[in-house]
Design an enzyme around this catalytic site. Structure first.
Site, PDB file in Angstrom:
ATOM      1  N   ASP A  43      21.150 -29.672  85.162  1.00 38.15           N
ATOM      2  CA  ASP A  43      20.517 -28.596  84.381  1.00 38.15           C
ATOM      3  C   ASP A  43      20.933 -28.657  82.909  1.00 38.15           C
ATOM      4  OD1 ASP A  43      22.825 -27.016  86.364  1.00 38.15           O
ATOM      5  OD2 ASP A  43      23.170 -27.187  84.205  1.00 38.15           O
TER       6      ASP A  43
ATOM      7  N   ASP B 135      30.084 -31.745  88.283  1.00 41.38           N
ATOM      8  CA  ASP B 135      29.260 -30.536  88.430  1.00 41.38           C
ATOM      9  C   ASP B 135      28.187 -30.844  89.464  1.00 41.38           C
ATOM     10  OD1 ASP B 135      26.713 -28.840  86.487  1.00 41.38           O
ATOM     11  OD2 ASP B 135      28.023 -28.084  88.085  1.00 41.38           O
TER      12      ASP B 135
HETATM   13  N1  SAM Z   1      26.643 -25.696  88.962  1.00 40.16           N
HETATM   14  C1  SAM Z   1      26.054 -26.084  90.250  1.00 40.16           C
HETATM   15  C2  SAM Z   1      27.050 -25.799  91.357  1.00 40.16           C
HETATM   16  O1  SAM Z   1      28.195 -25.439  91.042  1.00 40.16           O
HETATM   17  O2  SAM Z   1      26.665 -25.924  92.540  1.00 40.16           O
HETATM   18  C3  SAM Z   1      25.655 -27.543  90.212  1.00 40.16           C
HETATM   19  C4  SAM Z   1      24.537 -27.761  89.236  1.00 40.16           C
HETATM   20  S1  SAM Z   1      23.793 -29.323  89.097  1.00 40.16           S
HETATM   21  C5  SAM Z   1      22.108 -28.876  89.255  1.00 40.16           C
HETATM   22  C6  SAM Z   1      24.172 -30.195  90.588  1.00 40.16           C
HETATM   23  C7  SAM Z   1      23.588 -31.579  90.511  1.00 40.16           C
HETATM   24  O3  SAM Z   1      24.361 -32.509  91.257  1.00 40.16           O
HETATM   25  C8  SAM Z   1      22.162 -31.693  91.076  1.00 40.16           C
HETATM   26  O4  SAM Z   1      21.254 -31.890  90.018  1.00 40.16           O
HETATM   27  C9  SAM Z   1      22.228 -32.878  92.026  1.00 40.16           C
HETATM   28  O5  SAM Z   1      21.080 -33.684  91.966  1.00 40.16           O
HETATM   29  C10 SAM Z   1      23.473 -33.598  91.527  1.00 40.16           C
HETATM   30  N2  SAM Z   1      24.097 -34.523  92.496  1.00 40.16           N
HETATM   31  C11 SAM Z   1      24.313 -34.300  93.816  1.00 40.16           C
HETATM   32  N3  SAM Z   1      24.898 -35.388  94.378  1.00 40.16           N
HETATM   33  C12 SAM Z   1      25.056 -36.317  93.376  1.00 40.16           C
HETATM   34  C13 SAM Z   1      25.611 -37.622  93.326  1.00 40.16           C
HETATM   35  N4  SAM Z   1      26.103 -38.218  94.423  1.00 40.16           N
HETATM   36  N5  SAM Z   1      25.623 -38.276  92.138  1.00 40.16           N
HETATM   37  C14 SAM Z   1      25.112 -37.678  91.011  1.00 40.16           C
HETATM   38  N6  SAM Z   1      24.559 -36.425  90.999  1.00 40.16           N
HETATM   39  C15 SAM Z   1      24.545 -35.762  92.172  1.00 40.16           C
END
Ligand code: SAM
Length: 292
Positions: free
Chosen positions: A96, A166
């Protein structure tokens, strides 16, 4: 998956992250903007009168524009301010752009790399969440990698001063980001005074997550634990930010030094402040026993 209760003029979306405990938060949706399956997850985005815009991934609240500043400021400024001269920063996840915006407020930061697995989240945030990411995505210091954070830390030769994880919760593509193997790889990718911070859930509702993460931190870092923030829509009381570093001085940074850095950096914040930074490491016993 989130359930949408139909009927009546308002629709409701349930957060189902804590179904195992039997706790749900319900948002009244005034305008559903998106409800789709990306390559990696179920993405829902809607507007509400009371809490602004809300992004939900796989049934878990990611952010609301009403309170995102709390979590994004504390995940970004605590490590960067403790370090004092962070130049090369890595964000894993963070699609985000909220944490990227906060990190880039620091002039010491010369390069910010963000490794996000789901390009759909970035594309969506770019268009619909300008109040969250500011112009982070267009900052010349910003470098976006679409890919798996685990793969990145295993393959890159970069050394980072701060790594911020994150990620979503360990229920989908983020599972691998809560493993000892991943934390060990992060440990290798940090400079000698480097700091790792992680989204580590709610200690009352997800005690195992914090306990396991800190246990794994302890195998790779000389200082392992967490600090907390009061994040309203991450329900259940204090929210835990995992903390791991090779340099004990990072935790010991004085209030005076933080105040000097805060003034000098002219950092504008609504939750973070030097005294809040120091107080965030004062853990209530129920959290301390999970994070030693
Ligand atoms: N602040 C939020 C929380 O505390 O739950 C997280 C926000 S951010 C949108 C989380 C992001 O992590 C998502 O966009 C997701 O696609 C990404 N994500 C999940 N697994 C991942 C991975 N293995 N490598 C990179 N990004 C990943």
């Amino acid at each position: 998956m989130t359930k949408t209760a139909g009927g009546g003029e308002s629709r409701w979306v349930d957060e189902t992250l804590h179904d195992d405990v039997g706790l749900r938060m319900r948002f009244r949706v005034d305008k559903m903007i998106l409800d789709t399956k990306t390559e990696y997850q179920h993405m829902q985005f809607f507007e509400t009168k009371g809490l602004g815009k809300i992004l939900v991934l796989d049934g878990a609240t990611q952010l609301t524009t009403w309170d995102e500043f709390v979590y994004h400021e504390m995940m970004a400024h605590v490590p960067v301010m403790a370090h004092g001269s962070a130049e090369n920063v890595l964000i894993i996840g963070g699609g985000d752009g909220g944490i990227a915006e906060e990190v880039l407020k620091h002039d010491t930061v010369k390069r910010l790399t963000m490794v996000e697995i789901d390009e759909a989240v970035i594309d969506f945030a770019r268009e619909h969440l300008p109040e969250v990411h500011g112009n982070a995505f267009d900052d010349p210091r910003f470098n976006l990698v679409i890919g798996d954070g685990m793969k990145h830390v295993q393959e890159t030769s970069q050394r980072y001063d701060v790594i911020i994880v994150d990620s979503t919760d360990p229920i989908g593509p983020a599972k691998v980001l809560f493993t000892e193997e991943f934390y060990g790889a992060c440990s290798e990718r940090l400079t000698d005074s480097g700091i790792l911070v992680t989204q580590n859930g709610n200690p009352l509702l997800q005690p195992g997550e914090l306990l396991d993460s800190v246990k794994a931190f302890n195998k790779h870092f000389i200082d392992a634990g967490c600090y907390v923030c009061a994040m309203p829509t991450y329900v259940g009381g204090f929210f835990a930010c995992g903390w791991a570093t090779h340099d004990l001085e990072n935790r010991r940074v004085s209030l005076d030094l933080l105040e000097d850095r805060y003034e000098a950096g002219k950092i504008k914040t609504r939750y973070y402040a030097p005294e809040v930074h120091k107080a965030a490491f004062a853990l209530p016993p129920y959290i301390r026993k999970l994070a030693v």
